[in-house]
Design an enzyme around this catalytic site. Structure first.
Site, PDB file in Angstrom:
ATOM      1  N   LYS A   1     -12.227  -1.190   6.329  1.00  0.00           N
ATOM      2  CA  LYS A   1     -11.247  -2.131   7.020  1.00  0.00           C
ATOM      3  C   LYS A   1     -12.041  -2.171   8.445  1.00  0.00           C
ATOM      4  O   LYS A   1     -12.583  -3.180   8.847  1.00  0.00           O
ATOM      5  CB  LYS A   1      -9.811  -1.836   6.968  1.00  0.00           C
ATOM      6  CG  LYS A   1      -9.484  -1.626   5.578  1.00  0.00           C
ATOM      7  CD  LYS A   1      -9.390  -2.535   4.824  1.00  0.00           C
ATOM      8  CE  LYS A   1      -9.090  -2.525   3.102  1.00  0.00           C
ATOM      9  NZ  LYS A   1      -7.812  -1.606   2.583  1.00  0.00           N
TER      10      LYS A   1
ATOM     11  N   TRP B   1       0.902  -1.099  -0.135  1.00  0.00           N
ATOM     12  CA  TRP B   1      -0.083  -0.018   0.002  1.00  0.00           C
ATOM     13  C   TRP B   1       0.806   1.317  -0.055  1.00  0.00           C
ATOM     14  O   TRP B   1       0.506   2.279  -0.636  1.00  0.00           O
ATOM     15  CB  TRP B   1      -0.898   0.096   1.187  1.00  0.00           C
ATOM     16  CG  TRP B   1      -2.072  -0.838   0.774  1.00  0.00           C
ATOM     17  CD1 TRP B   1      -2.075  -2.090   1.788  1.00  0.00           C
ATOM     18  CD2 TRP B   1      -3.055  -0.869  -0.080  1.00  0.00           C
ATOM     19  NE1 TRP B   1      -3.499  -2.787   1.295  1.00  0.00           N
ATOM     20  CE2 TRP B   1      -3.822  -1.917   0.214  1.00  0.00           C
ATOM     21  CE3 TRP B   1      -3.202  -0.296  -1.129  1.00  0.00           C
ATOM     22  CZ2 TRP B   1      -5.065  -2.424  -0.704  1.00  0.00           C
ATOM     23  CZ3 TRP B   1      -4.407  -0.604  -2.091  1.00  0.00           C
ATOM     24  CH2 TRP B   1      -5.075  -1.753  -1.795  1.00  0.00           C
TER      25      TRP B   1
ATOM     26  N   ASP C   1      -1.220   6.660   6.484  1.00  0.00           N
ATOM     27  CA  ASP C   1      -2.396   5.785   6.038  1.00  0.00           C
ATOM     28  C   ASP C   1      -2.740   4.583   7.112  1.00  0.00           C
ATOM     29  O   ASP C   1      -1.908   4.031   7.341  1.00  0.00           O
ATOM     30  CB  ASP C   1      -1.887   5.295   4.698  1.00  0.00           C
ATOM     31  CG  ASP C   1      -2.999   4.327   3.943  1.00  0.00           C
ATOM     32  OD1 ASP C   1      -4.057   4.069   4.913  1.00  0.00           O
ATOM     33  OD2 ASP C   1      -2.720   3.618   2.986  1.00  0.00           O
TER      34      ASP C   1
HETATM   35  C1  LIG Z   1      -7.273  -1.250   1.493  1.00  0.00           C
HETATM   36  C2  LIG Z   1      -6.200  -0.398   1.765  1.00  0.00           C
HETATM   37  C3  LIG Z   1      -6.194   1.006   0.727  1.00  0.00           C
HETATM   38  C4  LIG Z   1      -6.961   1.159  -0.359  1.00  0.00           C
HETATM   39  O1  LIG Z   1      -8.138   1.427  -0.131  1.00  0.00           O
HETATM   40  P1  LIG Z   1      -9.352   1.556  -1.225  1.00  0.00           P
HETATM   41  O2  LIG Z   1     -10.443   2.206  -0.581  1.00  0.00           O
HETATM   42  O3  LIG Z   1      -9.697   0.444  -1.895  1.00  0.00           O
HETATM   43  O4  LIG Z   1      -8.802   2.710  -2.422  1.00  0.00           O
HETATM   44  C5  LIG Z   1      -4.921   1.754   1.236  1.00  0.00           C
HETATM   45  N1  LIG Z   1      -4.307   1.593   2.384  1.00  0.00           N
HETATM   46  C6  LIG Z   1      -4.400   0.635   3.082  1.00  0.00           C
HETATM   47  C7  LIG Z   1      -3.548   0.412   4.191  1.00  0.00           C
HETATM   48  C8  LIG Z   1      -5.524  -0.331   2.836  1.00  0.00           C
HETATM   49  O5  LIG Z   1      -5.776  -1.374   3.546  1.00  0.00           O
END
Ligand SMILES: *Cc1c(COP(=O)(O)O)cnc(C)c1O
Length: 359
Positions: free
Chosen positions: A194, A101, A170
């Protein structure tokens, strides 16, 4: 047989929250309307928007000089938004890449300025090199990292030191799994799907002094400054999702807050890691112990045939979405806030039985 959802995202939500959303779905309070039918300019929705922010501010102790935004575009949208809002300050940014990511975020940001990779390039993400080895640029607009790499199961158990350069995180897959000091950050973002809600809303917490310098090319819907000025109501927000994450924040508060979430996450993840570590190689987790995620636990079984069988047998016991990400294979158990200790115990028991049967 009840299903137990160990999916990485969209992931399990607390049953109480879903029942509440179901009860309120057609008629919200005394409005005679569903949340999905009401104007985002109505006082009812304004209350929903404000309440979600207020509860989040309380449980996470968000300081007054930070704005909470509800945006769209997911984690991936924020990869670009972060760069377009902050990178114009000096034209470059530091990226700490510890998994797929953060690697994607760095690639996206490179469209908007100079990306400096703080760590040597690797495709083997099994740990976090110590801070003394990082190549930080004091002139960077910000330092970016991913606090929990959902695919590789690599999680920071500390907040990086950036010597005054704004820190961007993030936190998509470990947001609200524990408390932390928000004041150490410039920007925090998390896609909801998540740990905190349905897909479609992305939470952003931004320090006010970082507003006001977006790049000219930044689309309005990604412009933190405009979205903050308009309280996330510049255009139509994902209204139902904001309502839903508000319910999840309330649920967390009612359960005992982030300290309780952290306690549960530690308990659940230790239970699974101890089966792996006590299995004499039957199960293995490639991640170094100090960087192991409490949310997403990737592991392998001795042979790929056994992995297939494991997934099949787990399914017959109602344990679903345990397949590892397609890029790494194997098994991945995600233990988000809504996954109970009893459910985790069922997985632990199955792992032990499976090992005894196939050792
Ligand atoms: C799932 C995820 C993303 C991407 O998320 P989307 O909403 O599918 O764009 C980015 N960073 C992390 C850490 C993730 O787990």
């Amino acid at each position: 047989m009840p299903t137990i959802n160990f999916g990485a995202g969209p992931a399990k939500m607390p049953e109480e929250v879903m029942r509440q959303a179901q009860r309120e779905f057609i008629f919200y309070g005394n409005t005679g309307l569903s949340v999905i039918e009401m104007s985002h300019r109505s006082s009812h929705y304004e209350n929903i928007n404000q309440n979600a922010q207020d509860v989040l501010r309380r449980i996470l102790k968000v300081p007054d000089n930070y704005k909470i935004l509800f945006l769209q575009g997911g984690g991936t949208g924020l990869f670009a938004a972060v760069a377009m809002n902050l990178m114009g300050r000096t034209g470059s940014a530091d990226y700490i890449v510890t998994g797929s990511w953060s690697a994607k975020a760095a690639k996206e940001a490179a469209k908007y300025g100079k990306v400096n990779l703080v760590l040597p390039k690797t495709s083997k993400y099994t740990g976090i090199p110590s801070q003394e080895t990082w190549n930080l640029d004091p002139n960077a607009s910000y330092v970016y990292y991913c606090s929990n790499e959902t695919v590789h199961g690599v999680e920071f158990d500390y907040i990086p030191e950036t010597n005054g350069v704004p820190l961007v995180a993030d936190m998509s897959s470990n947001f609200l799994s524990r408390g932390f000091d928000v004041s150490k950050f410039g920007v925090i973002f998390a896609g909801a799907q998540k740990n905190v809600g349905p897909s479609g809303v992305t939470l952003v917490i931004v320090r006010e002094d970082l507003l006001g310098e977006p790049m000219k090319i930044c689309p309005i819907v990604m412009d933190f400054t405009i979205m903050a000025q308009d309280n996330s109501l510049h255009n139509t927000p994902p209204t139902f999702n904001v309502y839903f994450v508000g319910l999840v924040f309330q649920w967390i508060e009612g359960q005992g807050g982030l300290a309780e979430m952290e306690k549960r996450a530690t308990y659940k993840s230790s239970a699974v890691y101890s089966v792996i570590d006590g299995s004499k190689g039957f199960y293995s987790c490639p991640v170094e112990k100090e960087s192991r995620s409490k949310m997403n636990i990737p592991f392998r079984i001795k042979t790929e045939e056994l992995e297939q069988l494991f997934l099949k047998e787990a399914q017959t016991k109602g344990m679903i979405q345990l397949k590892g990400h397609r890029s790494v294979g194997g098994i991945r158990a995600s233990l988000y806030n809504a996954v109970t200790t009893e459910e985790t115990q069922s997985l632990v028991q199955f792992m032990e039985e499976f090992m005894s049967a196939h050792q």
